[in-house]
Design a protein around this motif. Structure first.
Motif, PDB file in Angstrom:
ATOM      1  N   CYS A  90      33.304  48.267  -8.319  1.00  0.00           N
ATOM      2  CA  CYS A  90      33.289  49.258  -9.407  1.00  0.00           C
ATOM      3  C   CYS A  90      34.683  49.438  -9.989  1.00  0.00           C
ATOM      4  O   CYS A  90      34.843  49.570 -11.209  1.00  0.00           O
ATOM      5  CB  CYS A  90      32.776  50.595  -8.893  1.00  0.00           C
ATOM      6  SG  CYS A  90      31.004  50.626  -8.530  1.00  0.00           S
ATOM      7  N   ALA A  91      35.702  49.447  -9.111  1.00  0.00           N
ATOM      8  CA  ALA A  91      37.078  49.600  -9.594  1.00  0.00           C
ATOM      9  C   ALA A  91      37.480  48.411 -10.455  1.00  0.00           C
ATOM     10  O   ALA A  91      38.153  48.568 -11.482  1.00  0.00           O
ATOM     11  CB  ALA A  91      38.027  49.756  -8.412  1.00  0.00           C
ATOM     12  N   SER A  94      35.931  48.598 -13.938  1.00  0.00           N
ATOM     13  CA  SER A  94      36.334  49.723 -14.768  1.00  0.00           C
ATOM     14  C   SER A  94      36.963  49.230 -16.070  1.00  0.00           C
ATOM     15  O   SER A  94      37.628  48.189 -16.114  1.00  0.00           O
ATOM     16  CB  SER A  94      37.344  50.598 -14.008  1.00  0.00           C
ATOM     17  OG  SER A  94      37.932  51.547 -14.865  1.00  0.00           O
ATOM     18  N   HIS A  97      40.722  48.754 -15.792  1.00  0.00           N
ATOM     19  CA  HIS A  97      41.298  47.885 -14.759  1.00  0.00           C
ATOM     20  C   HIS A  97      42.123  46.776 -15.394  1.00  0.00           C
ATOM     21  O   HIS A  97      41.673  46.087 -16.315  1.00  0.00           O
ATOM     22  CB  HIS A  97      40.200  47.273 -13.899  1.00  0.00           C
ATOM     23  CG  HIS A  97      40.720  46.290 -12.892  1.00  0.00           C
ATOM     24  ND1 HIS A  97      41.515  46.666 -11.838  1.00  0.00           N
ATOM     25  CD2 HIS A  97      40.576  44.936 -12.799  1.00  0.00           C
ATOM     26  CE1 HIS A  97      41.834  45.600 -11.125  1.00  0.00           C
ATOM     27  NE2 HIS A  97      41.280  44.540 -11.688  1.00  0.00           N
ATOM     28  N   GLU A 252      44.476  54.760 -10.330  1.00  0.00           N
ATOM     29  CA  GLU A 252      43.464  53.716 -10.173  1.00  0.00           C
ATOM     30  C   GLU A 252      44.013  52.537  -9.374  1.00  0.00           C
ATOM     31  O   GLU A 252      43.312  51.971  -8.522  1.00  0.00           O
ATOM     32  CB  GLU A 252      42.982  53.255 -11.554  1.00  0.00           C
ATOM     33  CG  GLU A 252      42.147  54.297 -12.294  1.00  0.00           C
ATOM     34  CD  GLU A 252      41.628  53.778 -13.618  1.00  0.00           C
ATOM     35  OE1 GLU A 252      41.823  52.565 -13.889  1.00  0.00           O
ATOM     36  OE2 GLU A 252      41.037  54.555 -14.374  1.00  0.00           O
TER      37      GLU A 252
END
Length: 268
Positions: A90-91, A94, A97, A252
């Motif tokens: 998921c990261a 993003s 990202h 993040e």
């Protein structure tokens, strides 16, 4: 008492028959008594490379030596790995990202951003002064605002207020015996000075030093003058947009690294 407890108690007594001795007697003869008891017990031990030293006739069942809950621990580890992998994916997916935050032109500070650190540091020299700013994202402020606005029907009016604020600790050093330190909150609307103190260079944590009155209790003209003092050194509300975006990006990046470190630890 259960059968397992009886077995373990019997095993301990056979291995160490003198453990019931009084503390005074054990202190007086402790080393020799304990050594002799172990030597005596060792004559009755059946050594096995797979199970260690267990007295004859008192072999513990295999189910007691290797508890069944070990398999549940393994399944729990695998479940944790799957969840971590999902979070990492998921990261990576993003929208932000891998995005680089552009530093504004004429930004007066050098940015010191060390991987693994929660804070970012800004540094600059100004008219013979060394200025350092510690920048932290204040997510607690965001959570408090979200809780207070939970029942508010006008979401659009509260959208900006739910953005996390930024905490700044500004240190101004002239290379003398004292330092000037400001604690500030920065948001989209203003730079708020919470406190201002003069600290000794050789003892910055001196709790007994007079700290002055609360900043909000200072004369209004003095408060305005201190705001202008910081603005002249580049500490002003216009920094918010860039620092807000930069600190969100850093959070993040640090979160993704934290997930990978956890995955590596669990996988060992």
């Amino acid at each position: 008492m259960s059968a397992v407890s009886l077995l373990r108690r019997s095993l301990r007594l056979r291995l160490h028959p003198h453990l019931h001795l009084s503390p005074a007697l054990f202190r007086r003869h402790g080393r020799s008594l304990f050594t002799s008891s172990l030597l005596a017990a060792s004559s009755d031990l059946s050594l096995s490379p797979s199970h260690g030293a267990i007295p004859r006739g008192l072999r513990l069942p295999h189910s007691l030596l290797f508890p069944r809950f070990a398999s549940s621990n393994v399944s729990g580890d695998e479940n944790l790995k799957r969840v971590i992998d999902s979070e990492i994916q998921c990261a990576h997916e993003s929208e932000t990202h891998g995005r680089e935050v552009d530093v504004p032109e004429n930004f007066p500070f050098e940015i010191i951003d060390s991987p693994g650190d929660q804070a970012v540091f800004l540094k600059r020299d100004f008219a013979g002064e060394n200025i350092q700013v510690t920048v932290l994202m204040n997510f607690d402020e965001q959570n408090d605002m979200e809780e207070n606005d939970e029942d508010d029907e006008d979401d659009e009016s509260n959208e900006s207020s739910m953005e996390p604020g930024i905490s700044l600790v500004v240190t101004i050093d002239k290379g003398e015996s004292s330092l000037l330190e400001f604690c500030c909150n920065l948001n989209a609307d203003e730079l708020e000075i919470e406190s201002m103190v003069i600290k000794k260079r050789d003892d910055p944590d001196d709790q007994g030093a007079y700290q002055g009155p609360e900043f909000s209790d200072l004369d209004e003209n003095l408060q305005k003058a201190l705001h202008k003092y910081l603005e002249a050194r580049g500490i002003k509300s216009s920094l918010f947009d860039f620092l807000h975006e930069y600190m969100l990006d850093k959070d993040e990046r640090e979160y993704l690294t934290w997930l990978k470190n956890m995955k590596e630890f669990v996988a060992k």
